[in-house]
Design a protein around this motif. Structure first.
Motif, PDB file in Angstrom:
ATOM      1  N   ILE A  59       0.756  65.183  71.123  1.00  0.00           N
ATOM      2  CA  ILE A  59       0.119  63.905  70.780  1.00  0.00           C
ATOM      3  C   ILE A  59       0.755  62.768  71.566  1.00  0.00           C
ATOM      4  N   SER A  60       2.043  62.882  71.829  1.00  0.00           N
ATOM      5  CA  SER A  60       2.831  61.750  72.292  1.00  0.00           C
ATOM      6  C   SER A  60       2.879  61.640  73.809  1.00  0.00           C
ATOM      7  N   ASP A  61       2.734  60.420  74.311  1.00  0.00           N
ATOM      8  CA  ASP A  61       2.952  60.166  75.739  1.00  0.00           C
ATOM      9  C   ASP A  61       4.326  60.653  76.172  1.00  0.00           C
ATOM     10  N   TRP A  62       5.270  60.605  75.236  1.00  0.00           N
ATOM     11  CA  TRP A  62       6.658  60.921  75.575  1.00  0.00           C
ATOM     12  C   TRP A  62       6.958  62.413  75.426  1.00  0.00           C
ATOM     13  N   GLY A  63       6.017  63.163  74.859  1.00  0.00           N
ATOM     14  CA  GLY A  63       6.230  64.597  74.716  1.00  0.00           C
ATOM     15  C   GLY A  63       6.229  65.282  76.070  1.00  0.00           C
ATOM     16  N   HIS A  64       6.949  66.401  76.175  1.00  0.00           N
ATOM     17  CA  HIS A  64       7.074  67.058  77.483  1.00  0.00           C
ATOM     18  C   HIS A  64       5.768  67.695  77.927  1.00  0.00           C
ATOM     19  N   ASP A  65       4.824  67.873  77.002  1.00  0.00           N
ATOM     20  CA  ASP A  65       3.564  68.537  77.347  1.00  0.00           C
ATOM     21  C   ASP A  65       2.388  67.715  76.823  1.00  0.00           C
ATOM     22  N   PHE A  66       2.437  66.409  77.071  1.00  0.00           N
ATOM     23  CA  PHE A  66       1.377  65.507  76.608  1.00  0.00           C
ATOM     24  C   PHE A  66       0.020  65.956  77.142  1.00  0.00           C
ATOM     25  N   ARG A  67      -0.987  65.921  76.265  1.00  0.00           N
ATOM     26  CA  ARG A  67      -2.350  66.291  76.655  1.00  0.00           C
ATOM     27  C   ARG A  67      -3.311  65.211  76.174  1.00  0.00           C
ATOM     28  N   PRO A  68      -4.140  64.689  77.076  1.00  0.00           N
ATOM     29  CA  PRO A  68      -5.031  63.592  76.674  1.00  0.00           C
ATOM     30  C   PRO A  68      -5.876  63.906  75.455  1.00  0.00           C
ATOM     31  N   ASP A  69      -6.421  65.126  75.369  1.00  0.00           N
ATOM     32  CA  ASP A  69      -7.307  65.442  74.252  1.00  0.00           C
ATOM     33  C   ASP A  69      -6.598  65.389  72.908  1.00  0.00           C
ATOM     34  N   TYR A  70      -5.280  65.560  72.901  1.00  0.00           N
ATOM     35  CA  TYR A  70      -4.546  65.490  71.639  1.00  0.00           C
ATOM     36  C   TYR A  70      -4.598  64.086  71.039  1.00  0.00           C
TER      37      TYR A  70
END
Length: 711
Positions: free
Chosen positions: A163-174
């Motif tokens: 979900i997070s921009d800051w997550g290592h695997d950010f995904r737009p659809d989340y």
């Protein structure tokens, strides 16, 4: 909500424990610390909860037990948003073991969607798993999701760091999930789970769960993995990395995963190890769905020593007895690295984790760091075209109007969609009435964070302290402490010796030459909108044949040398080096053509005329083939900048090549195909157009031969 008494709590715990024991198949099973508290928050409190616990802690048990408890109380089915097919398959299988009626809707089971939708309508499902991308599928979003929202008993967001921009695997659809949460009644509990979230990601996810003013119950445990023995081994080159794997793969206990940063590396390592007798399979974005499933099953059943995988085998793969994880090349952040190594040692006392940093890691990181960030100029171009369209526009139609390649265009549309500027509908994409602005500040902050993560990964590689403590601190784990077993805590546990025979085999593998260069057979759609009168299939009598490249730019062997030669703007143009020419001759000797070429023609080159000319002359002399010269540009030659999508690339080169009169005379009577020489094949439209004019001038066939193939 009715008052909640101790007797009710006792009854709830007994029911939850009975479901847990059915789930794991053991009559003595009990909850780990925190599991029941999370279930109670969801079932008794109807709360929104965030669970951050290490892989193997049992996050899936929380939502399966909570789902059945809620269903027994009359609630509707649970919706689980899950990112990967492998994860969905494991979750559906785990659910069925506990008597949970679960189904998944994803790209791998399209034939089952109608049946699953009917089960959902008949209230015959307890759990439905969907990918985040499914939330933007027009049919699911507009016809199935609203009814599901009305009946939903629980929403689960798995791998919530996405979900997070800051997550290592950010995904737009989340990012759509925030809108879904907003649409839910406040009485519907929501659970977000992840094993890889630092404080910044936790706060970001908490804010999104709290939309509408809801209170968020957060359960965070220690993330250190006591079963993992970590280590780092620096080797000077891909050759020595390959050779080390050949020498030591069987030193690892059981079966495991060898991670690489690129598809080419995964395929090269798989081929090398297979030829040496090791049972390994490749697993990447290039592996089709059925092959992925077979590979996962083979690893789970210990039928192979390892899967050689890219990050396509990341979140969700569940094999409790996975014995080792080796990385050939480092992920771009300690958090991403922790997530991948967390696949090992979930159900065993010990598992080995070794990182072999690569010399080209930073270059690869640089590419991926900005791939999910929209370009402002391109975004406005897309919005302008959609705004001017009379109705929905498909991606191929949009490609003919904006000069963006298919994959980046699809990613950009996702970003614009979650920002509310565009919407996917039946028939394509439309512009909404919502304003859109480029959030430069946000993207600058994200880019800076990515750079900081890369620096932290280098720090991990060079650290002399405890490696598990380093990773735990990267995740802001307050319980971070020395592990006592990594190479820095307990001493080096792996050998750095490499057998001479392994070095020779690795050198042979990296020296392997030749990559298939597939010919274009169809023109892209919408060319008439660019003023080019082409559509449909390329006439067979004007097509090029499949060609060859010395190597792909992403290859570990010749790819590195070709990148240095072709992608370095400071590299002066010069004649081809003899070792490279010799390698090209080897490609020719292994080319199984139907008819041997009878002459050589070269492409005109603005950037590297010496390189292309000497390459063509060299092949002509060694192959004893007459050199007919080079094609000429019409006027100024190809128009526009390099790059862009297929339609624009073709439009740039259409009708821009001319066959000189003297060459045309010799082509007319040629008894066989012409070898067409160039330095780099990217879109392949230059070669396709050159082949068209050569064949129109009388060449009976054209065999493209280039030094490098992009991608």
């Amino acid at each position: 909500m009715d008052a909640y008494s101790p007797s009710i709590e006792t009854d709830l715990r007994a029911q939850a424990t009975a479901i847990l024991r059915s789930l794991v198949g053991r009559d003595d099973a009990d909850f780990h610390e925190g599991q029941y508290e999370a279930i109670e928050a969801l079932v008794a409190g109807g709360r929104r909860a965030l669970v951050v616990q290490r892989t193997g802690w049992g996050k899936s048990a929380v939502y399966f037990v909570a789902s059945l408890l809620l269903r027994a109380r009359g609630a509707g089915p649970t919706l689980i948003v899950s990112p990967l097919l492998a994860l969905m398959r494991d979750q559906v299988a785990a659910a069925s073991r506990a008597g949970v009626r679960a189904e998944a809707i994803n790209s791998a089971n399209a034939l089952d969607w109608e049946q699953i939708a009917q089960k959902l309508a008949n209230d015959e499902l307890d759990v439905l798993l969907v990918s985040p991308e499914r939330l933007n599928n027009p049919v699911f979003r507009d016809t199935q999701l609203p009814a599901l929202v009305e009946r939903m008993g629980l929403l689960v967001i798995d791998e919530a760091h996405c979900i997070s921009d800051w997550g290592h695997d950010f995904r737009p659809d989340y990012r759509r999930i925030k809108d879904l949460i907003t649409a839910l009644p406040r009485t519907i509990p929501v659970l977000a789970t992840t094993a890889t979230a630092n404080e910044r990601v936790v706060h970001d996810v908490q804010e999104q769960l709290a939309v509408g003013g809801a209170d968020v119950f957060t359960l965070r445990g220690s993330l250190a993995r006591e079963s993992l023995r970590l280590g780092v081994l620096r080797l000077p080159s891909p050759r020595t990395q390959f050779a080390w794997l050949l020498t030591h793969l069987n030193d690892f206990h059981g079966s495991g995963i060898i991670y690489t940063l690129t598809v080419s590396a995964a395929e090269d390592i798989t081929r090398l190890l297979s030829e040496a007798g090791h049972k390994v399979l490749a697993y990447s974005g290039r592996t089709d769905t059925e092959e992925r499933h077979r590979a996962e099953t083979a690893l789970k059943n210990n039928e192979v020593k390892a899967l050689v995988a890219t990050s396509a085998l990341g979140m969700g793969f569940d094999k409790p007895d996975l014995g080792f994880v080796v990385h050939v090349g480092a992920p771009s952040s300690p958090v991403a690295y922790y997530q991948q190594v967390g696949r090992a040692g979930r159900g065993s006392i010990n598992a080995d984790v070794l990182l072999l940093p690569g010399t080209e890691d930073r270059e690869i990181w640089r590419y991926f760091a900005t791939s999910s960030m929209p370009d402002e100029e391109r975004a406005h171009a897309v919005l302008q075209e959609l705004g001017a369209a009379a109705g929905p526009m498909s991606v191929p139609a949009l490609e003919s109007r904006v000069n963006i390649r298919r994959t980046p265009l699809e990613l950009l549309l996702k970003v614009l969609a979650v920002d509310g500027a565009v919407e996917r509908v039946s028939g394509g994409w439309i512009r909404t009435g919502n304003p859109w602005y480029y959030d430069a500040e946000r993207y600058t902050r994200v880019a800076a964070a990515r750079m900081a993560e890369q620096t932290a990964m280098i720090d991990y590689e060079n650290s002399r302290g405890c490696r598990m403590e380093f990773l735990a601190k990267a995740l802001d784990d307050p319980a971070a402490a020395p592990c006592g077993k990594c190479d820095n805590c307990a001493g080096v546990w792996f050998s750095d010796e490499i057998q001479d025979s392994a070095k020779d085999s690795a050198q042979t593998a990296l020296g392997r030459v030749g990559a298939l260069l597939e010919a274009r057979r169809m023109y892209p759609g919408g060319m008439e909108k660019l003023g080019v009168p082409l559509k449909g299939k390329i006439k067979q009598e004007l097509q090029a044949a499949d060609g060859r490249a010395l190597a792909r730019l992403t290859d570990l062997g010749w790819g590195g040398r070709l990148r240095a030669l072709l992608e370095n703007s400071d590299e002066p143009d010069a004649p081809i080096a003899k070792p490279m020419l010799d390698a090209c001759v080897k490609v020719l000797s292994e080319w199984k053509w139907e008819t041997r070429p009878v002459a050589v023609v070269s492409m005109p080159s603005r950037k590297r005329p010496q390189l292309v000319g000497s390459f063509a002359h060299g092949i002509s002399e060694i192959g004893r083939l007459p050199y007919l010269g080079q094609l000429e540009y019409r006027g100024g030659g190809p128009r526009g900048d390099s790059g862009g999508n297929s339609a624009f690339r073709l439009a740039a080169v259409w009708d821009q090549f001319v066959v000189p009169a003297e060459m045309a005379e010799r082509l007319a009577g040629a008894p066989g195909p012409i070898l067409l020489i160039d330095d780099l094949a990217d879109s392949r439209w230059s070669l396709t157009e050159a082949a068209r004019v050569l064949r129109a001038a009388g060449a009976p066939g054209v065999l493209p031969f280039v030094l490098a193939q992009a991608g």
